[in-house]
Design a protein around this motif. Structure first.
Motif, PDB file in Angstrom:
ATOM      1  N   LEU A 254       0.844  -1.212   0.000  1.00 36.58           N
ATOM      2  CA  LEU A 254       0.000   0.000   0.000  1.00 36.58           C
ATOM      3  C   LEU A 254       0.875   1.256   0.000  1.00 36.58           C
ATOM      4  O   LEU A 254       0.574   2.244  -0.674  1.00 36.58           O
ATOM      5  N   ARG A 255       1.956   1.192   0.759  1.00 37.77           N
ATOM      6  CA  ARG A 255       2.859   2.365   0.844  1.00 37.77           C
ATOM      7  C   ARG A 255       3.470   2.675  -0.526  1.00 37.77           C
ATOM      8  O   ARG A 255       3.623   3.849  -0.892  1.00 37.77           O
ATOM      9  N   ARG A 257       2.126   2.262  -3.416  1.00 32.88           N
ATOM     10  CA  ARG A 257       1.131   2.955  -4.258  1.00 32.88           C
ATOM     11  C   ARG A 257       1.015   4.435  -3.884  1.00 32.88           C
ATOM     12  O   ARG A 257       0.871   5.289  -4.754  1.00 32.88           O
ATOM     13  N   LEU A 308      -0.483   3.097   7.124  1.00 35.19           N
ATOM     14  CA  LEU A 308      -0.581   2.075   6.072  1.00 35.19           C
ATOM     15  C   LEU A 308       0.239   0.836   6.431  1.00 35.19           C
ATOM     16  O   LEU A 308      -0.134  -0.288   6.087  1.00 35.19           O
ATOM     17  N   ALA A 341      -4.302   3.860  -2.720  1.00 37.30           N
ATOM     18  CA  ALA A 341      -3.895   2.606  -2.065  1.00 37.30           C
ATOM     19  C   ALA A 341      -5.053   1.612  -2.007  1.00 37.30           C
ATOM     20  O   ALA A 341      -4.866   0.448  -1.641  1.00 37.30           O
TER      21      ALA A 341
END
Length: 693
Positions: A254-255, A257, A308, A341
């Protein structure tokens, strides 16, 4: 349980002999409810009555103590004239004058032919010595009660100096001998007095040097207070570390993105802070870290990446802000990044009611909301997370330690990241956040332009307004900050409401007003109109100080800048310089400026480094004023002044940690004495963290 040896010090002030209920109330208002509070109330100056010349040798304008014989009384013909008592010694005559003196009372105080001792300021007029309203009068046999050094204490209306001095002396007589808690070698090297003699000494100054914050007795007591503070924080920190944590390690998906969606690269300082945060989260113990960053240094992005990390690991995260405006603004900033994300972010404030609120709480409890942003509403019992892994608290100085713990109790082994945009001097960081690890963001993200800061006397107001009119015509927006909401009778300051009316007349209808007495919904509506551009000028009290983000605003006017603290002015200036346009901050001041105010405004012109500004603020104003201690959750010190005793703080911190290494439960003789010290400074909570406490 507080040790019995301290009972006399924690007795109510009303138990001091000679203080009736009425006087006790005044003393409590002045110093506090306990005998000890009165002993912490220190003298501010002295009156030296030791000069005892003959009448003819009394220097003009000096405080003198004269021994004289009463010769005659001269009652005035009218109320406008003073009552005079003529007295003399073998060298000359002095007139003791009383305006509106009561003849009966003065006849009893000064019997003709009697020798008396009078003390007060002597003034020579046409070759005659005069003393108006002598401060002290006593018969000759009681001369020693007057002739000496008199301590002067800060007072409250209705309380006489004499009464307070007597109460302090009575309280000192009841002070117990306490066991020595200082490290003996350090104590000997300093050449300090023991605790009780030190307390007696600060209440009996003999000259100006004894009143100094650097006097040995005062330094000793200041160190005691700082040691109690640091020991208590160390115990709280250790207790936090004992609480079970859990290792949180996300996979970075996620980070990655979000970093891709960001229009800029992270600064070196952001990268370092994130490394420290990720390492804390990966450890088995709970994280408790303070993220200090100047205005615009990019704390929110650091917080998002930390949250995240928790979401990647299957947990949820919460971000708590002190105001609704700030909570909704965080939502606005984070929503597009969270969308990139692919995770759900929501906001919860006290304004959210009914069905929508119930549905949000249901999604939260089911784990469908990854990140929840909110205000104090997050503390409410019905707010339940599926699995809270990280709590981020924004603007920590608006929340106390207990609120911090309350939020972390909503999950299992919750990591806590605390953020502040108020740069705090290192010494204050130690006293307020000694229970935390600290990361500092010292760089600004690329593209932030410096703000042109100018100081202008307020009598050039019309020029300033004309300048703003030109800026608005070019499409700019401006903040105009005033210190008060309504005209105060005591302090003649331009109030926000009045200034708003004036600017409406001068600039037209596109001038809005925001102040602390408005309802949150009203405030939000005006702020939204300013952000959208339907308002050109926003007149405000300092409600806009924290977190408001309008990149198009390029002018900040602060009226009566001399009345604001440096940290506050720096915060306000940080509201501009956020977009592509060049920005200006105009600090309007009222003449004449005192030396401290002048120095403060000069520093703002010189630098935009919030940490340097914070250190200067501490040096110029003292710790009590920086951040407005009373509102900030910072400890209030009674004896220590961090601007002067900062060197003792580092020693106290080392001393506390070394002692806990050697004697973790404070069971040795020194450890037991340190327990007494914690109770003395009302750090009872910390003692409860000791196994045998």
């Amino acid at each position: 349980m507080r040790p019995a040896i301290l009972y006399p010090l924690f007795a109510p002030v009303g138990s001091i002999r000679g203080l009736g209920p009425k006087l006790a109330k005044l003393v409590e208002k002045l110093a506090g409810p306990h005998v000890l509070d009165l002993l912490w109330h220190l003298p501010s100056s002295i009156v030296d009555r030791r000069l005892a010349p003959k009448v003819a040798e009394a220097p003009d304008g000096a405080v003198c103590t004269l021994t004289v014989r009463v010769d005659r009384h001269m009652a005035p013909a009218t109320n406008r004239q003073p009552y005079r008592v003529c007295a003399s010694d073998e060298t000359g005559t002095v007139e003791l004058t009383y305006f509106r003196g009561q003849p009966g009372w003065l006849s009893a105080l000064f019997p003709i032919g009697a020798w008396v001792v009078v003390s007060g300021r002597v003034e020579w007029f046409n070759g005659r010595a005069q003393m108006a309203h002598p401060d002290q009068v006593a018969p000759l046999e009681e001369a020693e009660t007057i002739q000496g050094v008199e301590t002067v204490y800060p007072l409250v209306a209705g309380l006489a100096s004499k009464v307070l001095r007597k109460a302090v002396q009575t309280a000192l007589a009841a002070v117990p001998e306490l066991p020595e808690w200082q490290d003996e070698h350090w104590f000997q090297r300093q050449g300090w007095p023991r605790w009780k003699p030190a307390l007696v000494a600060v209440h009996a100054p003999q000259d100006e040097a004894d009143l100094s914050l650097e006097a040995p007795a005062r330094r000793r007591l200041a160190y005691d207070e700082l040691l109690a503070n640091q020991l208590a924080l160390a115990l709280v920190r250790r207790q936090q570390r004992r609480l079970a944590g859990r290792a949180v390690r996300g996979d970075g998906s996620l980070r990655a993105r979000v970093l891709e969606a960001l229009p800029y690269a992270l600064t070196g300082a952001q990268g370092q802070a994130l490394d420290e945060i990720y390492a804390d989260m990966a450890a088995e113990r709970r994280m408790l870290r303070l993220l200090q960053g100047d205005v615009g240094s990019g704390k929110t992005v650091v917080a998002l990446l930390a949250m995240l990390n928790a979401v990647e690991a299957g947990h949820q995260a919460a971000l708590m802000a002190p105001t609704e405006i700030l909570a909704r603004q965080h939502l606005e900033t984070l929503t597009p990044l969270c969308a990139a994300a692919g995770i759900e972010v929501a906001v919860l404030t006290s304004r959210d009611k009914g069905k929508a609120r119930a549905q949000l709480l249901e999604r939260l409890a089911a784990g469908r909301i990854g990140i929840l942003i909110g205000t104090h509403a997050l503390f409410q019992d019905e707010v339940g997370f599926a699995d809270l892994g990280l709590a981020v608290i924004d603007e920590q100085h608006r929340f106390g330690v207990h609120q911090r713990l309350q939020l972390s109790n909503k999950g299992r082994g919750v990591d806590v990241l605390v953020m502040t945009a108020t740069p705090i001097p290192r010494t204050l960081t130690l006293t307020a956040y000694g229970d935390m690890d600290v990361s500092r963001l010292t760089e600004k993200p690329p593209g932030r332009k410096p703000v042109d800061t100018r100081t202008i006397p307020i009598d050039r107001l019309e020029e300033v307004v004309a300048g703003i009119r030109r800026k608005i015509a070019e499409g700019a927006r401006a903040y105009w900050v005033c210190p008060l909401v309504e005209e105060s009778e005591q302090i003649d300051l331009a109030a926000a409401t009045e200034r708003h009316a004036y600017l409406l007349g001068a600039l037209g209808s596109r001038v809005g007003l925001v102040h602390g007495k408005m309802k949150p919904s009203e405030k939000d509506a005006v702020m939204a109109a300013f952000a959208a551009g339907s308002i050109d000028v926003l007149v405000a009290t300092t409600v806009i100080e924290v977190g408001v983000n309008v990149p198009e605003a390029t002018v900040m006017v602060v009226e009566h800048a001399e009345r604001f603290g440096l940290a506050q002015l720096h915060q306000l200036r940080g509201r501009v310089g956020r977009g592509a346009g060049a920005s200006t901050c105009l600090l309007l001041f009222d003449q004449p400026l005192g030396p401290t105010a002048r120095a403060r405004l000069a520093i703002l012109r010189e630098t935009e480094d919030g940490f340097r500004i914070a250190e200067e603020d501490l040096r110029l104003r003292g710790a009590g004023e920086v951040l407005g201690t009373r509102q900030s959750g910072l400890p209030e010190f009674r004896l220590a002044d961090l601007a002067v005793h900062g060197d003792l703080l580092a020693v106290a911190r080392d001393d506390a940690s070394l002692q806990l290494e050697r004697d973790p439960e404070l069971e040795t003789p020194r450890g037991q004495a340190l327990r007494t010290l914690l109770y003395l400074f009302e750090r009872d909570q910390a003692v409860r963290y000791l196994r045998s406490g």
